[in-house]
Design an enzyme around this catalytic site. Structure first.
Site, mmCIF file in Angstrom:
data_model
loop_
_atom_site.group_PDB
_atom_site.id
_atom_site.type_symbol
_atom_site.label_atom_id
_atom_site.label_comp_id
_atom_site.label_asym_id
_atom_site.label_seq_id
_atom_site.Cartn_x
_atom_site.Cartn_y
_atom_site.Cartn_z
ATOM 1 N N GLN A 48 -0.409 -1.040 -0.035
ATOM 2 C CA GLN A 48 0.927 -0.489 0.239
ATOM 3 C C GLN A 48 1.960 -1.553 -0.105
ATOM 4 O OE1 GLN A 48 1.578 2.472 0.612
ATOM 5 N NE2 GLN A 48 3.175 2.957 2.089
ATOM 6 N N HIS A 50 -2.993 1.764 1.335
ATOM 7 C CA HIS A 50 -3.278 2.265 -0.008
ATOM 8 C C HIS A 50 -1.981 2.902 -0.474
ATOM 9 C CE1 HIS A 50 -6.275 4.651 -2.784
ATOM 10 N NE2 HIS A 50 -5.364 3.955 -3.459
ATOM 11 N N LEU A 51 -1.422 2.428 -1.566
ATOM 12 C CA LEU A 51 -0.067 2.779 -1.973
ATOM 13 C C LEU A 51 0.156 4.290 -1.973
ATOM 14 C CD1 LEU A 51 2.697 1.904 -2.978
ATOM 15 C CD2 LEU A 51 1.768 1.860 -5.306
ATOM 16 N N HIS A 52 1.180 4.704 -1.223
ATOM 17 C CA HIS A 52 1.503 6.127 -1.158
ATOM 18 C C HIS A 52 2.927 6.318 -0.668
ATOM 19 C CE1 HIS A 52 0.422 5.164 3.000
ATOM 20 N NE2 HIS A 52 1.065 6.246 3.394
ATOM 21 N N PHE A 53 3.489 7.474 -1.014
ATOM 22 C CA PHE A 53 4.777 7.943 -0.531
ATOM 23 C C PHE A 53 4.545 9.268 0.183
ATOM 24 C CE2 PHE A 53 5.375 5.453 -4.328
ATOM 25 C CZ PHE A 53 6.473 4.653 -4.077
#
Length: 396
Positions: free
Chosen positions: A178, A215-218
């Site tokens: 993230q 964990h990269l997210h929008f």
């Protein structure tokens, strides 16, 4: 000093487990775990943004159609459309929702809150472990596909806050932590623009601001009413060389900056991503809200988790179990207890968010870092602007 808080984890996937539980072995199809074979033109649709000159988008109909399909399949933990929602009387129009089902009846988990940047941990839940049926489509924004075919995907949030609540996951198989970068923020901004609906907002929470999945997210959802932050007064500080106007929020309970304009969508994205990279590299927690079909981005700074870890938050606020992330900071208060919903008031909402915000002194220090990273200074312009009228921003 290592700072940790205990909080109850919200499930975003039906295959998310308690982090202390033993993980199931195996990969890919046949075990309800996402694999590259699950994502191709035949099994997962690909949505590509249309050129701006075409002025025709289909994202909203595609997203909501796929979301409704998953709703009919029973993939959500509860029916969010049945949750009570009201506008709290008062000057700012805070929005309260009673969402008792979002709270899990399980023991709290410890989260570290003193590091905005933490390495990706494949042993913890991440979005490669979601079920393929939770994915809606691939999303590409006129950017070339990666050579290693790591797709950008849109998935449902199985514990939705509002109608159409989804997750945008850039390069899902690259297992990025993230952490904001220029490419990922531009992707999120393209999604807001492509939706072409001012009531579709995209939000981001850094670690240490209640993002619990590294964990990269929008996140994004629809809510057909203006957020209080969108109606807040703003005072211009500076304008970048690329025409991005930067203002500070005035008379709002959370201190933050508003970015808007620019010669192109990329200019706006670069300004905000430069600011975000500066913040995360300096270990400063932040959230941002992409609003008004991608025309405006609110960058918000907070310290609530740190205060909580240091024992500086009142038991009354802690008992509400409200975790003030981007949606709450923007004025959409997701409440987990009926007593809090029935007794909701502007004073209580303001009191909670006042605990979230940085002090004026600290805010000025952080602004100095941000403007150095962006490459412009706002002190002189701010003094000139103080005598002019203050604008009020509203969704239309």
């Amino acid at each position: 000093m290592l700072l940790k808080i205990k909080r109850v984890l919200t499930l975003v996937s039906n295959h998310q487990k308690d982090e202390t539980a033993e993980e199931e072995e195996g990969e890919g199809c046949g075990r309800n775990i996402l694999s590259k074979c699950c994502i191709n033109g035949e099994r997962l649709p690909l949505y590509t943004c249309k050129p701006a000159e075409e002025n025709v988008t289909f994202l909203e109909s595609v997203l909501l159609g796929e979301w409704e399909d998953r709703f009919q399949r029973g993939l959500f933990r509860y029916d969010v459309t049945a949750c009570e929602t009201k506008v709290i009387p008062g000057k700012y129009g805070f929005i309260a929702q009673l969402n008792e089902a979002r709270h899990l009846k399980k023991r709290p988990t410890e989260f570290r809150v003193d590091q905005v940047l933490q390495p990706f941990d494949a042993n913890k839940f991440n979005f490669t472990k979601v079920s393929p049926e939770e994915l809606l489509f691939q999303f590409e924004a006129n950017m070339p596909l990666d050579a290693d075919n790591s797709p950008r995907v849109v998935a449902i949030n199985v514990s939705p806050i509002e109608y159409g609540h989804v997750l945008l996951i850039p390069q899902v198989f690259d297992c990025l932590p993230q952490r904001i970068d220029h490419k990922s923020l531009l992707l999120a901004l393209h999604m807001a623009v492509e939706a072409a609906n001012p009531y579709f907002r995209v939000g981001y929470n850094s670690l240490s601001t209640f993002a619990t999945i590294n964990h990269l997210h929008f996140q994004a959802y629809y809510l057909a009413m203006p957020f209080p932050i969108e109606k807040a007064h703003s005072l211009k500080i500076s304008t970048t060389n690329d025409g991005v106007r930067i203002s500070k929020l005035m008379s709002y309970t959370v201190r933050g900056l508003l970015f808007e304009g620019g010669n192109s969508i990329k200019d706006l994205s670069v300004a905000v991503s430069n600011a975000s990279v500066c913040l995360q590299n300096n270990n400063i927690p932040f959230n941002f809200l992409i609003s008004d079909s991608g025309k405006r981005i609110f960058l918000l700074l907070q310290c609530y988790a740190e205060k909580q870890a240091l024992g500086e938050v009142s038991s009354e606020l802690l008992d509400t179990q409200v975790n003030p992330a981007v949606w709450e900071m923007s004025g959409h208060m997701v409440l987990k207890r009926k007593e809090d919903y029935e007794g909701a008031s502007e004073e209580k909402a303001w009191s909670l968010l006042a605990e979230v915000s940085l002090s004026e002194e600290r805010f000025k220090e952080v602004n100095t870092m941000i403007f150095e990273a962006i490459g412009c200074s706002g002190e002189e312009e701010e003094e000139l602007e103080e005598e002019s009228s203050i604008r009020v921003n509203c969704c239309t």
